[in-house]
Design an enzyme around this catalytic site. Structure first.
Site, mmCIF file in Angstrom:
data_model
loop_
_atom_site.group_PDB
_atom_site.id
_atom_site.type_symbol
_atom_site.label_atom_id
_atom_site.label_comp_id
_atom_site.label_asym_id
_atom_site.label_seq_id
_atom_site.Cartn_x
_atom_site.Cartn_y
_atom_site.Cartn_z
ATOM 1 N N TYR A 96 0.837 -1.186 0.000
ATOM 2 C CA TYR A 96 0.000 0.000 0.000
ATOM 3 C C TYR A 96 0.880 1.246 0.000
ATOM 4 O O TYR A 96 1.753 1.375 0.855
ATOM 5 C CB TYR A 96 -0.939 0.040 1.217
ATOM 6 C CG TYR A 96 -1.952 1.143 1.054
ATOM 7 C CD1 TYR A 96 -3.191 0.891 0.483
ATOM 8 C CD2 TYR A 96 -1.635 2.450 1.398
ATOM 9 C CE1 TYR A 96 -4.102 1.908 0.268
ATOM 10 C CE2 TYR A 96 -2.538 3.477 1.178
ATOM 11 C CZ TYR A 96 -3.773 3.198 0.620
ATOM 12 O OH TYR A 96 -4.664 4.217 0.401
ATOM 13 N N ASN B 46 -3.578 5.906 5.943
ATOM 14 C CA ASN B 46 -4.357 6.700 6.910
ATOM 15 C C ASN B 46 -5.206 5.790 7.809
ATOM 16 O O ASN B 46 -5.056 4.561 7.778
ATOM 17 C CB ASN B 46 -5.214 7.728 6.169
ATOM 18 C CG ASN B 46 -6.255 7.067 5.258
ATOM 19 O OD1 ASN B 46 -6.563 5.885 5.404
ATOM 20 N ND2 ASN B 46 -6.775 7.823 4.318
ATOM 21 N N SER C 29 5.823 9.187 13.995
ATOM 22 C CA SER C 29 7.268 9.010 14.055
ATOM 23 C C SER C 29 7.871 9.579 15.345
ATOM 24 O O SER C 29 7.312 10.476 15.967
ATOM 25 C CB SER C 29 7.869 9.727 12.851
ATOM 26 O OG SER C 29 9.195 9.340 12.650
ATOM 27 N N GLN D 16 12.164 14.705 12.586
ATOM 28 C CA GLN D 16 10.980 13.906 12.907
ATOM 29 C C GLN D 16 9.776 14.800 13.131
ATOM 30 O O GLN D 16 8.668 14.502 12.689
ATOM 31 C CB GLN D 16 11.209 13.020 14.144
ATOM 32 C CG GLN D 16 12.243 11.948 13.926
ATOM 33 C CD GLN D 16 12.011 11.152 12.660
ATOM 34 O OE1 GLN D 16 10.979 10.525 12.504
ATOM 35 N NE2 GLN D 16 12.958 11.190 11.740
ATOM 36 N N HIS E 1 7.402 15.690 10.289
ATOM 37 C CA HIS E 1 6.549 14.666 9.662
ATOM 38 C C HIS E 1 5.071 14.908 9.944
ATOM 39 O O HIS E 1 4.219 14.709 9.088
ATOM 40 C CB HIS E 1 6.894 13.276 10.208
ATOM 41 C CG HIS E 1 7.919 12.547 9.382
ATOM 42 N ND1 HIS E 1 7.684 12.180 8.091
ATOM 43 C CD2 HIS E 1 9.166 12.128 9.663
ATOM 44 C CE1 HIS E 1 8.755 11.558 7.604
ATOM 45 N NE2 HIS E 1 9.676 11.523 8.536
ATOM 46 N N GLU F 117 11.714 4.603 18.356
ATOM 47 C CA GLU F 117 11.768 4.145 16.967
ATOM 48 C C GLU F 117 13.166 4.429 16.388
ATOM 49 O O GLU F 117 13.823 3.530 15.881
ATOM 50 C CB GLU F 117 10.699 4.894 16.163
ATOM 51 C CG GLU F 117 10.628 4.497 14.706
ATOM 52 C CD GLU F 117 9.737 5.425 13.895
ATOM 53 O OE1 GLU F 117 9.396 6.530 14.389
ATOM 54 O OE2 GLU F 117 9.408 5.063 12.750
ATOM 55 N N HIS F 118 13.604 5.695 16.492
ATOM 56 C CA HIS F 118 14.934 6.105 16.034
ATOM 57 C C HIS F 118 15.741 6.583 17.233
ATOM 58 O O HIS F 118 15.247 7.409 18.003
ATOM 59 C CB HIS F 118 14.858 7.289 15.065
ATOM 60 C CG HIS F 118 13.992 7.052 13.864
ATOM 61 N ND1 HIS F 118 12.705 7.540 13.769
ATOM 62 C CD2 HIS F 118 14.232 6.394 12.712
ATOM 63 C CE1 HIS F 118 12.194 7.190 12.602
ATOM 64 N NE2 HIS F 118 13.093 6.479 11.936
ATOM 65 N N GLU G 93 -2.751 -36.173 28.583
ATOM 66 C CA GLU G 93 -3.599 -35.084 28.089
ATOM 67 C C GLU G 93 -4.938 -35.622 27.561
ATOM 68 O O GLU G 93 -5.699 -34.877 26.946
ATOM 69 C CB GLU G 93 -2.861 -34.299 26.986
ATOM 70 C CG GLU G 93 -1.645 -33.533 27.526
ATOM 71 C CD GLU G 93 -0.943 -32.669 26.481
ATOM 72 O OE1 GLU G 93 -1.339 -32.697 25.300
ATOM 73 O OE2 GLU G 93 -0.001 -31.949 26.866
#
Lengths: 433, 433
Positions: free
Chosen positions: B130, B214, B237, B259, B262, B327-328, B415
């Site tokens: 996507y 989205n 982000s 960042q 964004h 994340e970063h 079992e």
């Protein structure tokens, strides 16, 4: 009677497609109830967990008794027979040996531009293991979930297991001990999943939750996904056996029944190149169904979801198998390696007539938590990697930045991300001063 | 003003916990709308996709024009400047080289009991990518999603990208071509996800869907999960920079802003051992915000979600970083290796002052699709493994079955799974005849 399909009949494609897309399980919609339970545990913590445990499991707990003590585990484990203990120990050792080979390697290298690149694997810090109560409380599943976590290096492994009316399951507790589980709480249902995900005063939160459960547990896992990691949501069990005519019909019948006995929604399929052998297996299943302890469940599963498919050759069998993408695939043919090489989608393959699928459920070594409902097309069985994560590493030198920085500036500009570009530009300017 | 926190202040723990748990994003509840769109595509196929594309993207399509032709791609790609093309080619080559090292190894061995065990990796057959339309349509993201799929060996990689008012994005199409995308459809939204998951007459279904989108796309991916595999649902982000005082405040400010620009929900955090340096960075951010193109977005992100944290030493910085699980993560300190060794949870680490995070977004080599919202505690960035799956293998010999079969029988009995046990018993009986 299971379905009989013949690849050479004109209606085969239609019947096979219908078999593939048949919905075997009705999941009750328990999402609203589960949302309420989770909200309740998030706001009231231990009190909510205790209240719900009283309601569903009929036991009165306090924050001090939520956890099963080491002494209780000692006492329960002492009841286990030597034979059971030995079998469980053998299973644990073999599962551990298999999974230790899955530990991934870190990597680091320098490339042509002078950049140092690589990655590093690390374990999830804390994991939670859900173990169902009652009939579906399998010690083998405790081993299959807990051992990979411990091999991965998970420091804190917390198990939850409901104990309706306060009854502990000695084999489950022994499996937990053999696998190295660190904490055990006598709670279950959506409230246990919520407690693991969000934490309470008594139960610290975990980062990842695995393990099977009923519709409430599955819905709770879906809901807490994102806050914590989860394993797959397992559907009913499946087996596909591909067999030529040179097999013992009774053995194959028992292999098919060993999935059918799990659950009425389970599915057992035989693909054979020998129509007469297919009929012999059908007869053998019927004979075994007369005396099997779980004949009601296994019989329903076989009648409603079972199938025997005749194919002209093994290449066709492999193609159909790849469309089914079975959880368990047993290959009972003369040249198993040749057939195995044609299989692209399957959770686990059992090669040859001396490898009944049940071996894999207990003592083979590979994991028995496997992708169901055709998801072997895109997912794998549980492994050490499910309890680890990878951090990527990058280090530029001034020369490396000079070499590749301008391309980053250019692409940042093309994406209208000015600060991205400027963060490179400012450094390059210094280098070019 | 971002938040200023000081580890040595008595209210630090409370403020830091609040920062960790702050909800930065309000996801609109679009689930009912998405459920309707998916049902619509499942029942009406191409017709539904065409109708929804007319409605949302204002273009009239037929089944024959859903796909973007090779000639259209040729024409669009011809518009790309040489400089942009060269930059994109460099990025693609570096991303490919990094990801080729991730290809996993198959394994097979014989154990003490004589059993042959192992596993085999194989690629997902068909994957869908996507790509958002409009502002968030990033050619770099096409490379980061498509290249790992192709390196993994995915045979059929289908991309969907909405083209509002029929406008094609030449750089996105060039990235698709460089990465080896096989099919491109000019559709988007939940209807595109549904078409990829369930297929239509024109668009064959895929097994796995990745890529950002989205709220509608995210909800659709959640809904089709199980039918197909999906990647993570990415949140806004984030960047965490750990820096000592010996850094250029403007460089660090730009890294934080890269960042922040964004998305207003993005989060940029600086942890520093030098309070005065922290103030200098804050000033530098303010100075850059006066002229930055995306200053409205970046300014809101920085004021509402930004933070500057002073700590007494780098060991404390590492501990806080592991709680954030960024994340970063950028490490700008004298001894980056020593600090890096203390980091257990992070999506990607950028080592040293010559490695701005933006390098990783475009040309570093590692993937830029990374775990957000603290999920680096339990998950990893996108990799070749996301487009592969593992089949486990087990083969018993008669001797191996003699050795371990009795334990499987025992555990099956414990079992209450009789057929499991009998499938082993029947074979052992033959061996003991």
């Amino acid at each position: 009677m299971p379905q009989f399909l013949d690849f050479d009949q004109p209606d085969f494609e239609q019947a096979f497609t219908a078999l593939l897309s048949a919905k075997r399980e009705d999941s009750p919609d328990v999402d609203d109830t589960v949302a309420e339970i989770i909200a309740n545990v998030r706001s009231k913590g231990d009190a909510a967990v205790i209240e719900l445990t009283q309601k569903f499991d009929r036991i009165a707990l306090t924050p001090d008794t939520l956890r099963i003590t080491a002494a209780e585990v000692d006492a329960a484990v002492a009841e286990v027979s030597d034979a059971d203990r030995t079998a469980l120990e053998l299973a644990a050792a073999r599962i551990r040996a298999y999974h230790e080979r899955q530990l991934p390697e870190d990597a680091q290298w320098q490339d042509d531009a002078g950049a140092t690149l690589g990655w590093r694997w690390s374990a999830v810090s804390a994991a939670g293991l859900y173990v169902p109560g009652g009939l579906a409380s399998y010690p083998s599943s405790v081993l299959m979930n807990a051992i990979p976590a411990k091999v991965a290096g998970v420091e804190r492994l917390a198990m939850v297991v409901p104990t309706p009316d306060g009854v502990l399951n000695p084999l489950v507790l022994l499996a937990a001990r053999l696998a190295g589980v660190d904490e055990i709480y006598r709670i279950g249902g959506a409230q246990a999943v919520a407690a693991l995900a969000y934490g309470t005063d008594t139960i610290p939160p975990v980062d990842k939750i695995t393990g099977p459960g009923n519709a409430y547990v599955a819905a709770a896992k879906r809901r807490v996904f994102g806050k914590v990691g989860i394993d797959m949501i397992a559907g009913p069990s499946e087996i596909l056996v591909i067999a030529d005519g040179d097999n013992d019909a009774d053995w194959i019948a028992l292999d098919l029944l060993s999935q059918a006995e799990h659950d009425e929604s389970a599915q057992s399929i035989l693909i054979t190149t020998d129509k007469a052998f297919g009929r012999a297996v059908s007869d053998a299943v019927d004979a075994r169904l007369e005396t099997l302890e779980r004949r009601a469940i296994a019989g329903t599963s076989w009648r409603e979801n079972g199938a025997i498919i005749t194919v002209p050759d093994l290449a066709t069998a492999a193609k159909l198998s790849n469309r089914i993408a079975p959880e368990h695939l047993e290959l009972c043919v003369a040249d198993v390696d040749a057939l195995s090489a044609q299989i692209t989608h399957a959770g686990a393959i059992f090669l040859g007539q001396w490898t009944p699928e049940a071996i894999g459920d207990y003592v083979g070594g590979p994991n028995h938590v496997l992708p169901t409902a055709r998801s072997a097309r895109f997912s794998s069985g549980l492994s050490v990697l499910d309890f680890m994560k990878r951090t990527t590493l990058a280090r530029m030198t001034p020369d490396a930045l000079r070499a590749i920085g301008p391309s980053a500036e250019r692409l940042a500009r093309s994406e209208s991300l000015e600060a991205h570009g400027l963060s490179v530009t400012a450094r390059l300017r210094k280098l070019n001063d």
